[in-house]
Design a protein around this motif. Structure first.
Motif, PDB file in Angstrom:
ATOM      1  N   THR A 254     -67.975 -13.016  -3.302  1.00  0.00           N
ATOM      2  CA  THR A 254     -67.390 -12.357  -4.470  1.00  0.00           C
ATOM      3  C   THR A 254     -67.478 -13.299  -5.664  1.00  0.00           C
ATOM      4  N   ALA A 255     -67.399 -12.724  -6.855  1.00  0.00           N
ATOM      5  CA  ALA A 255     -67.446 -13.535  -8.073  1.00  0.00           C
ATOM      6  C   ALA A 255     -66.311 -14.555  -8.067  1.00  0.00           C
ATOM      7  N   ASP A 256     -65.149 -14.138  -7.561  1.00  0.00           N
ATOM      8  CA  ASP A 256     -63.988 -15.018  -7.538  1.00  0.00           C
ATOM      9  C   ASP A 256     -64.242 -16.228  -6.623  1.00  0.00           C
ATOM     10  N   PRO A 265     -67.459 -19.619 -13.937  1.00  0.00           N
ATOM     11  CA  PRO A 265     -67.445 -18.175 -13.680  1.00  0.00           C
ATOM     12  C   PRO A 265     -68.847 -17.643 -13.399  1.00  0.00           C
ATOM     13  N   THR A 267     -71.080 -14.104 -11.896  1.00  0.00           N
ATOM     14  CA  THR A 267     -71.058 -12.737 -11.385  1.00  0.00           C
ATOM     15  C   THR A 267     -72.125 -12.624 -10.317  1.00  0.00           C
ATOM     16  N   GLU A 269     -74.376  -9.867  -7.856  1.00  0.00           N
ATOM     17  CA  GLU A 269     -74.772  -8.480  -7.655  1.00  0.00           C
ATOM     18  C   GLU A 269     -75.645  -8.403  -6.441  1.00  0.00           C
ATOM     19  N   ALA A 277     -76.956 -14.137  -8.612  1.00  0.00           N
ATOM     20  CA  ALA A 277     -75.734 -14.680  -9.227  1.00  0.00           C
ATOM     21  C   ALA A 277     -76.113 -15.214 -10.600  1.00  0.00           C
ATOM     22  N   ARG A 278     -75.256 -15.001 -11.582  1.00  0.00           N
ATOM     23  CA  ARG A 278     -75.499 -15.604 -12.896  1.00  0.00           C
ATOM     24  C   ARG A 278     -74.170 -15.921 -13.565  1.00  0.00           C
ATOM     25  N   ALA A 280     -71.103 -15.805 -15.777  1.00  0.00           N
ATOM     26  CA  ALA A 280     -70.439 -14.594 -16.314  1.00  0.00           C
ATOM     27  C   ALA A 280     -70.382 -14.686 -17.830  1.00  0.00           C
TER      28      ALA A 280
END
Ligand SMILES: Nc1ncnc2c1ncn2[C@@H]1O[C@H](COP(=O)(O)OP(=O)(O)OP(=O)(O)O)[C@@H](O)[C@H]1O
Length: 280
Positions: A254-256, A265, A267, A269, A277-278, A280
């Motif tokens: 998860t992003a968290d 941070p 994100t 997908e 991931a990149r 945020a």
């Protein structure tokens, strides 16, 4: 990535507890200390035979330390570690190593004057298949050539190992690791040093392995969410020697959790079977 290994004090570990025979790796409250520094602390981790794990974390998180533990190359300072049912620190590690395939950046990045692979010592002057020719049945050499072909280095089979480039050595090492029919295959950043096509090829090959029910349990260390091969089932996220999250890939990535792991941070997908991931 650190190349030196850490012998532990076998006598310091707590009393043995029964271990489930189906577990490939079982770590119970494992800590590793070196020079007064905790490299890993209180790690609980279980790997089953049909699981394919990816270990993610920033530089210095303890990923290679964890792999070295799972390879029986170092002992826990605290807690109890079992690999393939054997207690690490109380076991004949040479026997255990025969059952584990290991491909590490440290081994691939240098040309050792002498390298012990499973039961055989090879030298940089040996040809890539030379070790198999000396040590196994003739049928094994054919299999070795086929494995090298699958990893895109079949044309290098007769070249001296010491003349290979870093990326070529990495591919040869994975073929070697698979050649011993390991029950557990540990891959430490296998794509590092490979060109773009090589990375794609390797991810595809690891995806094939991940989907093969006869393949060993797989543990892959990488920095790149994008390079998690389809078919990998579980993830373990490490930061500063501690587990941030672990479990099924979909639940863990998860992003968290990634933000906690990498300290920035992110994100994430999922596109079909692949992740991206990149920032945020
Ligand atoms: N002998 C040692 N003495 C003190 N600290 C050590 C020793 N060996 C390793 N470390 C430290 O332990 C930490 C974990 O190292 P490890 O190689 O496991 O990290 P890693 O997650 O694989 O990192 P990378 O992504 O950079 O390869 C690092 O901070 C490293 O500097």
């Amino acid at each position: 990535m650190t190349g030196d290994l850490i012998p532990g004090a076998p006598g310091a570990a707590p009393a043995a507890t029964p271990v489930d025979a189906d577990l490939v790796v079982s770590l119970d409250g494992v800590g590793v200390r070196r020079s007064g520094t905790a490299l890993l602390h209180d790690v609980h981790w279980r790997v089953e035979l049909d699981e394919r794990w990816v270990v993610l974390g920033p530089n210095g998180a303890g990923k290679t330390t964890l792999l070295n533990l799972a390879a029986g190359r170092l002992h826990p300072t605290t807690g109890v570690a079992h690999v393939l049912g054997e207690r690490i620190g109380r076991t004949d590690v040479n026997e255990l190593r025969m059952r584990i395939g290991l491909s590490t950046a440290a081994l691939a990045g240098q040309v050792p004057a002498e390298e012990r692979v499973a039961d055989v010592v090879v030298t940089a002057a040996w040809s890539v298949v030379g070790r198999w020719r000396e040590s196994y049945d003739p049928g094994d050499e054919a299999r070795a050539r086929a494995l090298l072909g699958q990893l895109g280095v079949g044309h290098l089979a007769d070249r001296p190992f010491g003349t290979l480039s870093e990326g070529e050595r990495k591919r040869v090492q994975i073929a070697r690791a698979l050649m011993t029919d390991p029950e557990l295959l540990l891959l430490d950043e296998p794509a590092a040093g490979l060109d773009l096509g090589g990375r794609e090829d390797l991810v595809a090959r690891l995806a094939e392995l991940a989907h093969d029910p006869d393949a060993p349990a797989l543990v892959l260390v990488t920095h790149h969410v994008e390079e998690i091969p389809p078919g990998f089932t579980h993830a373990l996220l490490l930061r500063e020697g501690a587990v941030v999250a672990q479990g099924l890939l979909g639940d863990t990535l998860t992003a968290d959790n990634l933000a906690k792991t990498f300290g920035l941070p992110l994100t994430v997908e999922r596109h079909g079977a692949r992740w991206t991931a990149r920032a945020a």
